[in-house]
Design a protein around this motif. Structure first.
Motif, PDB file in Angstrom:
ATOM      1  N   LEU A  45       1.365   1.163 -11.615  1.00  0.00           N
ATOM      2  CA  LEU A  45       2.167   1.369 -10.407  1.00  0.00           C
ATOM      3  C   LEU A  45       3.654   1.439 -10.755  1.00  0.00           C
ATOM      4  O   LEU A  45       4.387   2.276 -10.223  1.00  0.00           O
ATOM      5  N   LYS A  46       4.090   0.581 -11.657  1.00  0.00           N
ATOM      6  CA  LYS A  46       5.486   0.606 -12.091  1.00  0.00           C
ATOM      7  C   LYS A  46       5.844   1.956 -12.698  1.00  0.00           C
ATOM      8  O   LYS A  46       6.885   2.545 -12.389  1.00  0.00           O
ATOM      9  N   ALA A  47       4.960   2.448 -13.563  1.00  0.00           N
ATOM     10  CA  ALA A  47       5.230   3.711 -14.254  1.00  0.00           C
ATOM     11  C   ALA A  47       5.258   4.902 -13.300  1.00  0.00           C
ATOM     12  O   ALA A  47       6.010   5.861 -13.500  1.00  0.00           O
ATOM     13  N   SER A  48       4.465   4.829 -12.239  1.00  0.00           N
ATOM     14  CA  SER A  48       4.359   5.969 -11.319  1.00  0.00           C
ATOM     15  C   SER A  48       5.581   6.144 -10.422  1.00  0.00           C
ATOM     16  O   SER A  48       5.875   7.251  -9.967  1.00  0.00           O
ATOM     17  N   ARG A 231       2.104  -5.967   2.453  1.00  0.00           N
ATOM     18  CA  ARG A 231       1.055  -5.000   2.819  1.00  0.00           C
ATOM     19  C   ARG A 231       1.252  -3.672   2.100  1.00  0.00           C
ATOM     20  O   ARG A 231       0.297  -3.075   1.585  1.00  0.00           O
ATOM     21  N   GLN A 232       2.491  -3.218   2.035  1.00  0.00           N
ATOM     22  CA  GLN A 232       2.763  -1.933   1.395  1.00  0.00           C
ATOM     23  C   GLN A 232       2.559  -2.004  -0.121  1.00  0.00           C
ATOM     24  O   GLN A 232       2.077  -1.041  -0.728  1.00  0.00           O
ATOM     25  N   ILE A 233       2.901  -3.131  -0.736  1.00  0.00           N
ATOM     26  CA  ILE A 233       2.660  -3.284  -2.173  1.00  0.00           C
ATOM     27  C   ILE A 233       1.162  -3.219  -2.469  1.00  0.00           C
ATOM     28  O   ILE A 233       0.715  -2.503  -3.377  1.00  0.00           O
ATOM     29  N   ARG A 239      -4.002   2.447  -4.079  1.00  0.00           N
ATOM     30  CA  ARG A 239      -3.902   3.873  -4.407  1.00  0.00           C
ATOM     31  C   ARG A 239      -3.827   4.076  -5.916  1.00  0.00           C
ATOM     32  O   ARG A 239      -4.475   4.965  -6.478  1.00  0.00           O
ATOM     33  N   SER A 240      -3.027   3.235  -6.573  1.00  0.00           N
ATOM     34  CA  SER A 240      -2.866   3.322  -8.021  1.00  0.00           C
ATOM     35  C   SER A 240      -4.178   3.014  -8.742  1.00  0.00           C
ATOM     36  O   SER A 240      -4.556   3.680  -9.709  1.00  0.00           O
ATOM     37  N   ASP A 241      -4.890   1.997  -8.253  1.00  0.00           N
ATOM     38  CA  ASP A 241      -6.190   1.638  -8.824  1.00  0.00           C
ATOM     39  C   ASP A 241      -7.173   2.807  -8.738  1.00  0.00           C
ATOM     40  O   ASP A 241      -7.893   3.114  -9.694  1.00  0.00           O
ATOM     41  N   ASP A 242      -7.208   3.421  -7.560  1.00  0.00           N
ATOM     42  CA  ASP A 242      -8.145   4.522  -7.343  1.00  0.00           C
ATOM     43  C   ASP A 242      -7.853   5.668  -8.308  1.00  0.00           C
ATOM     44  O   ASP A 242      -8.765   6.237  -8.921  1.00  0.00           O
TER      45      ASP A 242
END
Length: 316
Positions: A45-48, A231-233, A239-242
């Motif tokens: 998530l950080k990288a994205s 909630r947003q995190i 989303r990142s996991d998927d």
């Protein structure tokens, strides 16, 4: 007063009013400080950059702070250096026992193959029972601390039957390479790096022994005042996991730039990660409580804790 002076005065007045309005919202976050390790799906998530884009709409800035391991990360959360972060199973237990005011806000499914006890490739050690009297390196209070407890129990050895050398991952690897310790209990991607770069041999991993959950935690005060940010995190993590689960090679490439390891090493680790962040279930809470009780029985905690007291309950 000329027109330019009047416009300037109006602009200053508007800016002052906007600033006062923002400050008047009790507890509203302007910045969320996220602690991360060279481990797990939070790094993807950080990288994205997706979280920065998502929270920018709410006027919230994201700052990332790296830690060598979970216990150090939660110490940062305890002293107010970060608001949110991720660790394995044991760190939040030790932190809660030490008085850290934290909340579990989510977890990933089991990833038991993502941690193991390894020995050098030329080691004569073939079984867990042969560890008696041997020096074992690990990061104190980390997820692998519990793995070691359970592996010793499985082999019929007592906790006191081995000599523990508490070191963070980089120092533990150095000790392992120079032969100062007989074994090393470690997690991915450091585990994958030891296998690929050093030829380290897995004596036993977590399969059938521990779950090795990855937990997301927040400072209680921050979570309670900023439920929408939390909630947003979690939403962006989902989303990142998927995406990561469906794109392991791309995930490895992305992680490689973040953790400074070759893509082949990171891909091995990514294959052993678990994906699918969720709120804590009753089963997971009970599992964490069992881990806490084990550490209490070993007198590694100063007091018994109730894990449920630290589980986030967002307002509906």
């Amino acid at each position: 007063m000329n027109v330019f002076s009047l416009l300037a005065l109006v602009a200053v007045t508007l800016l002052t009013a906007q600033s006062a309005a923002a400050q008047s919202k009790p507890g509203s976050a302007q910045v969320v400080r996220i602690g991360y390790q060279k481990y797990g799906t939070l790094v993807v998530l950080k990288a994205s950059g997706a979280l920065e884009k998502r929270l920018a709409g709410s006027g919230v800035e994201v700052r990332w702070i790296e830690f060598p391991a979970g216990p150090q990360l939660l110490e940062g959360l305890n002293v107010g250096s970060i608001d949110f972060g991720t660790t394995g199973e044991a760190p939040p237990i030790f932190a809660q026992a030490a008085g850290a005011d934290l909340l579990y806000v989510g977890y990933e499914p089991p990833a038991p193959g993502g941690e193991a006890i390894v020995v050098p490739k030329g080691s004569a050690l073939k079984s867990l029972s042969e560890l008696k009297g041997k020096k074992i390196a690990l990061n104190k209070g980390s997820n692998v601390h519990y793995l070691l407890v359970k592996l010793l129990e499985k082999s019929g050895l007592a906790y006191k039957d081995v000599e523990l050398v508490f070191l963070p991952p980089a120092d533990a690897r150095a000790a392992f390479e120079r032969g100062s310790v007989d074994a090393w209990v470690i997690w991915d991607p450091f585990l994958a790096a030891a296998e690929k770069q050093l030829g380290a041999r897995v004596l036993a991993d977590g399969k059938g022994v521990v779950s090795n959950h990855q937990f997301y935690l927040a400072a209680r005060n921050f979570a309670q005042k900023n439920p929408e940010v939390i909630r947003q995190i979690i939403d962006e993590l989902a989303r990142s996991d998927d995406w990561s689960q469906k794109n392991l090679k791309a995930t490895a490439t992305l992680l490689s730039t973040q953790v400074g390891l070759e893509p082949a090493i990171v891909e091995l680790a990514a294959q052993r990660f678990a994906y699918g962040v969720k709120p804590l279930s009753e089963a997971v809470i009970k599992e964490q409580q069992a881990i806490a009780d084990s550490f209490t029985e070993l007198k590694l905690l100063p007091k018994r804790i109730v894990v449920r007291d630290a589980v986030y309950q967002p307002k509906q």
